[in-house]
Design an enzyme around this catalytic site. Structure first.
Site, PDB file in Angstrom:
ATOM      1  N   MET A  19       0.945  -1.058  -0.121  1.00  7.79           N
ATOM      2  CA  MET A  19       0.018   0.021  -0.193  1.00  7.79           C
ATOM      3  C   MET A  19       0.865   1.223   0.151  1.00  7.79           C
ATOM      4  O   MET A  19       0.179   2.219   0.215  1.00  7.79           O
ATOM      5  CB  MET A  19      -1.054   0.173   1.074  1.00  7.79           C
ATOM      6  CG  MET A  19      -1.856  -1.112   1.247  1.00  7.79           C
ATOM      7  SD  MET A  19      -3.469  -0.924   1.932  1.00  7.79           S
ATOM      8  CE  MET A  19      -2.940  -0.733   3.803  1.00  7.79           C
ATOM      9  N   LEU A  53       6.655   3.129   1.609  1.00  3.82           N
ATOM     10  CA  LEU A  53       7.773   2.075   1.810  1.00  3.82           C
ATOM     11  C   LEU A  53       8.556   2.192   2.869  1.00  3.82           C
ATOM     12  O   LEU A  53       9.147   3.451   3.003  1.00  3.82           O
ATOM     13  CB  LEU A  53       8.044   1.901   0.464  1.00  3.82           C
ATOM     14  CG  LEU A  53       7.217   1.391  -0.738  1.00  3.82           C
ATOM     15  CD1 LEU A  53       7.968   1.039  -1.983  1.00  3.82           C
ATOM     16  CD2 LEU A  53       6.118   0.242  -0.297  1.00  3.82           C
ATOM     17  N   HIS A 111       9.102  -3.406   3.589  1.00  6.34           N
ATOM     18  CA  HIS A 111       8.810  -3.559   2.337  1.00  6.34           C
ATOM     19  C   HIS A 111      10.020  -3.933   1.333  1.00  6.34           C
ATOM     20  O   HIS A 111       9.915  -5.109   0.585  1.00  6.34           O
ATOM     21  CB  HIS A 111       8.100  -2.451   1.728  1.00  6.34           C
ATOM     22  CG  HIS A 111       6.930  -2.020   2.359  1.00  6.34           C
ATOM     23  ND1 HIS A 111       6.775  -0.866   3.046  1.00  6.34           N
ATOM     24  CD2 HIS A 111       5.486  -2.493   2.443  1.00  6.34           C
ATOM     25  CE1 HIS A 111       5.515  -0.604   3.428  1.00  6.34           C
ATOM     26  NE2 HIS A 111       4.957  -1.622   3.051  1.00  6.34           N
TER      27      HIS A 111
HETATM   28  P1  AMP Z   1       1.441  -2.785   3.533  1.00  5.81           P
HETATM   29  O1  AMP Z   1       1.958  -1.761   2.633  1.00  5.81           O
HETATM   30  O2  AMP Z   1       1.385  -2.361   4.849  1.00  5.81           O
HETATM   31  O3  AMP Z   1       0.195  -3.530   2.990  1.00  5.81           O
HETATM   32  O4  AMP Z   1       2.499  -3.995   3.341  1.00  5.81           O
HETATM   33  C1  AMP Z   1       2.969  -4.784   2.164  1.00  5.81           C
HETATM   34  C2  AMP Z   1       3.513  -5.986   2.645  1.00  5.81           C
HETATM   35  O5  AMP Z   1       4.584  -5.718   3.343  1.00  5.81           O
HETATM   36  C3  AMP Z   1       2.769  -6.890   3.196  1.00  5.81           C
HETATM   37  O6  AMP Z   1       3.066  -8.248   2.814  1.00  5.81           O
HETATM   38  C4  AMP Z   1       3.217  -6.782   4.837  1.00  5.81           C
HETATM   39  O7  AMP Z   1       3.176  -7.592   5.604  1.00  5.81           O
HETATM   40  C5  AMP Z   1       4.737  -6.605   4.478  1.00  5.81           C
HETATM   41  N1  AMP Z   1       5.175  -5.760   5.686  1.00  5.81           N
HETATM   42  C6  AMP Z   1       4.611  -4.530   6.297  1.00  5.81           C
HETATM   43  N2  AMP Z   1       5.642  -4.256   7.277  1.00  5.81           N
HETATM   44  C7  AMP Z   1       6.489  -5.209   7.540  1.00  5.81           C
HETATM   45  C8  AMP Z   1       7.849  -5.491   8.284  1.00  5.81           C
HETATM   46  N3  AMP Z   1       7.799  -4.422   9.474  1.00  5.81           N
HETATM   47  N4  AMP Z   1       8.512  -6.450   8.180  1.00  5.81           N
HETATM   48  C9  AMP Z   1       8.185  -7.399   6.980  1.00  5.81           C
HETATM   49  N5  AMP Z   1       7.308  -7.059   6.007  1.00  5.81           N
HETATM   50  C10 AMP Z   1       6.267  -6.210   6.335  1.00  5.81           C
END
Ligand code: AMP
Length: 265
Positions: free
Chosen positions: A30, A33, A37
């Site tokens: 989303m 970043l 990410h």
């Molecule tokens: P988001 O942009 O929050 O929807 O996250 C996109 C992807 O990044 C999803 O698969 C999340 O689980 C992963 N993600 C978000 N934060 C972290 C983190 N701190 N460590 C590892 N993966 C993450």
């Protein structure tokens, strides 16, 4: 890095790669970043020939309109981080592009959406599964990467892929943390300075109680409440085929934080 918005452009570019037998890895996000990410992008680059990242803030997975409206954005910075990470394709679809993808989804995820986040955020996972299904239909990757930070989401997506017989593999990547233990999240930037100071306690409590044979969860919850958290849940849970983990969701002001770690009891 090629940056695209239209599905037609995306499909025609990816078709040329697929004709060359190159494997396509996919990291849905989303945006806004951070290193978490980028660790997914790094794993994707290691495992696949081509790395595709999408940025789409999916309105249907937010339960609160204010949460959707305040979700942080910085497309320029995202692009520059992805260029540096050697991402090959960045796809930034509009809502109408996404909604043009036909949805023929079997929502049965073996009731794994009834607990934890599913119990507290009604409709959230329906929105997640629908958008991820549509993203998969557009990209048709060989492998897609998800963070353990959102462990239940990873489990549900793996189940959705299997139930719907989608031809791709789902891999998980460990949670990236700040030096003080706070799980990285785009929402962390919304924390007030006094809340940011307290926030690492969430992981500290998980670390402490996850190693105990019979953790006193009321004591753990009170420890968080005393620090100023509004705790939604602190629950050990084992999804089938996964190890047991301790899950937490708690609010500091308007910001809702989640985290989880393996637990040994
Ligand atoms: P988001 O942009 O929050 O929807 O996250 C996109 C992807 O990044 C999803 O698969 C999340 O689980 C992963 N993600 C978000 N934060 C972290 C983190 N701190 N460590 C590892 N993966 C993450």
């Amino acid at each position: 890095m090629k940056t695209l918005t239209e599905i037609s452009e995306l499909k025609s570019l990816l078709t040329t790669y697929k004709k060359e037998n190159l494997t396509i890895g996919f990291v849905p996000t989303m945006g806004f970043l951070h290193q978490g990410h980028l660790s997914l992008v790094e794993q994707c680059k290691k495992a696949c020939d081509i790395c595709v990242v999408s940025i789409y803030v999916n309105p249907s997975q937010f339960n609160e309109k204010s949460d959707f409206e305040s979700y942080p954005k910085n497309e320029q910075n995202d692009k520059s981080l992805l260029e540096d990470a050697k991402c090959d394709v960045l796809w930034i679809p509009s809502q109408s592009e996404i909604e043009s993808i036909p949805l023929s989804l079997n929502y049965n995820v073996n009731d794994q959406d009834q607990v934890l986040e599913g119990a507290f955020r009604k409709g959230h996972f329906k929105g997640v599964l629908e958008v991820v299904y549509r993203l998969f239909k557009a990209v048709e990757p060989n492998i897609a990467f998800f963070g353990e930070k959102d462990f239940q989401q990873f489990v549900l997506i793996k189940t959705m892929v299997s139930v719907n017989k989608l031809p791709l593999k789902i891999l998980s990547v460990p949670t990236s943390r700040e030096e003080d233990g706070l799980a990285m999240s785009s929402r962390n930037t919304l924390l007030k300075p006094e809340h940011r100071k307290i926030a690492p306690e969430l992981n500290a409590v998980l670390q402490l109680y996850s190693t105990e044979l019979k953790p006193d969860l009321d004591k753990a919850k009170n420890q968080l409440i005393k620090k100023g958290f509004e705790v939604e849940y602190l629950i050990p849970h084992q999804f089938s085929k996964e190890g047991k983990r301790l899950f937490v969701a708690a609010r500091l002001g308007n910001v809702r934080l989640i985290d989880n770690v393996p637990c040994f009891s």
